[in-house]
Scaffold this active site. Structure first.
Site, PDB file in Angstrom:
ATOM      1  N   CYS A   1       8.336  -9.039 -11.621  1.00 23.62           N
ATOM      2  CA  CYS A   1       8.267  -8.420 -12.943  1.00 23.62           C
ATOM      3  C   CYS A   1       9.442  -7.486 -13.202  1.00 23.62           C
ATOM      4  O   CYS A   1       9.772  -7.182 -14.336  1.00 23.62           O
ATOM      5  CB  CYS A   1       6.960  -7.639 -13.082  1.00 23.62           C
ATOM      6  SG  CYS A   1       5.499  -8.677 -12.929  1.00 23.62           S
TER       7      CYS A   1
ATOM      8  N   ASN B   1       2.256  -4.982  -4.219  1.00 26.49           N
ATOM      9  CA  ASN B   1       2.928  -6.252  -4.461  1.00 26.49           C
ATOM     10  C   ASN B   1       4.337  -6.336  -3.890  1.00 26.49           C
ATOM     11  O   ASN B   1       4.909  -7.430  -3.822  1.00 26.49           O
ATOM     12  CB  ASN B   1       2.979  -6.544  -5.969  1.00 26.49           C
ATOM     13  CG  ASN B   1       3.700  -5.453  -6.741  1.00 26.49           C
ATOM     14  OD1 ASN B   1       3.389  -4.271  -6.621  1.00 26.49           O
ATOM     15  ND2 ASN B   1       4.662  -5.846  -7.548  1.00 26.49           N
TER      16      ASN B   1
END
Length: 391
Positions: free
Chosen positions: A330, A156
């Site tokens: 995140c 990611n």
């Protein structure tokens, strides 16, 4: 206020207009708002039909069967259900898990929790600079008590692809359950859970232009009885995940998967051209270091560290023009350097001057040219300022 150029598609994507319309139709009394579990009237029947169609769209994207698609609230829950659900069968048995140092926190934190309960975890070291996890590393890490391998298909932060098919074959040969986090791979890389010997696969709608709050876990039919339920109450979703199904969100995810399957190849080709153009433009302006594999990657991500004395100023200039990320969404609220970059061997100082650019459906050549032009202007003005200070 001038809106920034959006280059943070890895964090989340906007919902496409046609998907929004499909979602809206599931809200009102005139639409299909019913509880799909209500099977005594047409409101429930109509909602259930949408659920069935959406399940098929998700299954088609990854070459599964609809009965193997379990709805969740997102990839984080899918990862938790896959890993904890598998390991719950082996409490107090000193079982072993294989993962890597560059997984999403939803996997790493789950594995850390399992370690505290007595499970053993091997964290594979990726290849420095590229982030590649080699299949032979996985095979060498297998122990007689290994019960689960959990690896992401596309990282990611750097976009590097993992050789899932070869690793799946290894897992299959050793009769080890294989879980893949495909949140960043769906719609960007070809996925065939059968050919790749994948037992569990996590998906997220909001990474492919669907709504937030909905995801899915593919659970191979043969292993469904081996996964222990984590959310109880009603026995929905093959008994693996209870709760009233959110028809509107599921419809949104189904449409997102249907459209992603249609556009995957052409969209990857289009974005790859933009990525190449942008990287070449950056390299012509200032020294940069590419983080991630130069060829084994999806087109959507470009992670670069800026070198030299002006690196910090260049980062500030970029953020005045474009919405980008200094790491995964995140982890962006943490001051510590990216665990992915750290595992790749990037120094803390260099990690602080690193940007993840991520491209998507609304990214166009004009966006790329505008950002490069702004950087050219900034660098010219900074050079003039330096000359002026010495005159």
């Amino acid at each position: 206020m001038t809106r920034l150029i959006y280059l943070d598609y890895a964090a989340t994507t906007p919902i496409l207009p046609e998907i929004s319309q499909a979602i809206i139709r599931c809200f009102s009394i005139e639409g299909d708002f019913g509880n799909p579990a209500s099977q005594s009237h047409h409101y429930g029947w109509d909602a259930a039909q949408h659920i069935t169609a959406s399940r098929q769209h998700v299954a088609d994207l990854i070459h599964a069967t609809p009965q193997e698609i379990i709805w969740t609230s997102g990839a984080t829950e899918s990862n938790n259900l896959a890993i904890k659900g598998t390991l719950d069968h082996y409490k107090n048995q000193n079982k072993h898990i294989i993962t890597s140092k560059i997984e999403h926190k939803a996997v790493l934190d789950t594995c850390a929790e399992l370690e505290s309960l007595g499970f053993e975890v091997t964290y594979l070291q990726p290849e420095l600079g590229t982030g590649v996890i080699h299949p032979e590393q996985v095979e060498q890490a297998i122990q007689p008590n290994t019960v689960l391998i959990s690896l992401m298909m596309v990282n990611n932060e750097i976009g590097t692809l993992t050789d899932i098919q070869t690793i799946g074959q290894i897992a299959h040969q050793h009769k080890i359950i294989f879980h893949v986090d495909a949140a960043q791979a769906a719609g960007k890389a070809f996925i065939d859970v059968q050919a790749m010997h994948i037992d569990l696969l996590s998906l997220s709608a909001h990474k492919i232009y669907g709504p937030k709050g909905i995801g899915a876990l593919y659970v191979r039919r043969e292993v469904q009885k081996q996964i222990k339920t984590q959310i109880h109450g009603g026995g929905h979703e093959q008994g693996l995940r209870s709760g009233t199904l959110a028809t509107h969100q599921i419809v949104g995810m189904g449409e997102a998967c249907r459209l992603a399957k249609i556009s995957l190849v052409k969209e990857q080709q289009r974005i790859q051209k933009l990525r190449n153009q942008f990287l070449a433009g950056l390299q012509a302006l200032t020294p940069v270091q590419l983080n991630g594999h130069p060829t084994a990657h999806v087109a959507n991500y470009l992670n670069v560290s800026f070198l030299g004395e002006q690196a910090d100023a260049i980062l500030s200039a970029i953020k005045q023009v474009a919405a980008v990320s200094s790491g995964s969404a995140c982890n962006s609220h943490h001051a510590t350097p990216s665990h992915v970059l750290n595992a790749l061997g990037v120094t803390e100082e260099l990690a602080a001057n690193t940007v993840r650019f991520s491209f998507g459906i609304y990214t166009n050549e004009e966006n790329i040219k505008d950002l490069i032009t702004e950087l050219k202007t900034f660098l010219r003005s900074s050079k003039k300022a330096v000359r002026f200070s010495f005159s």
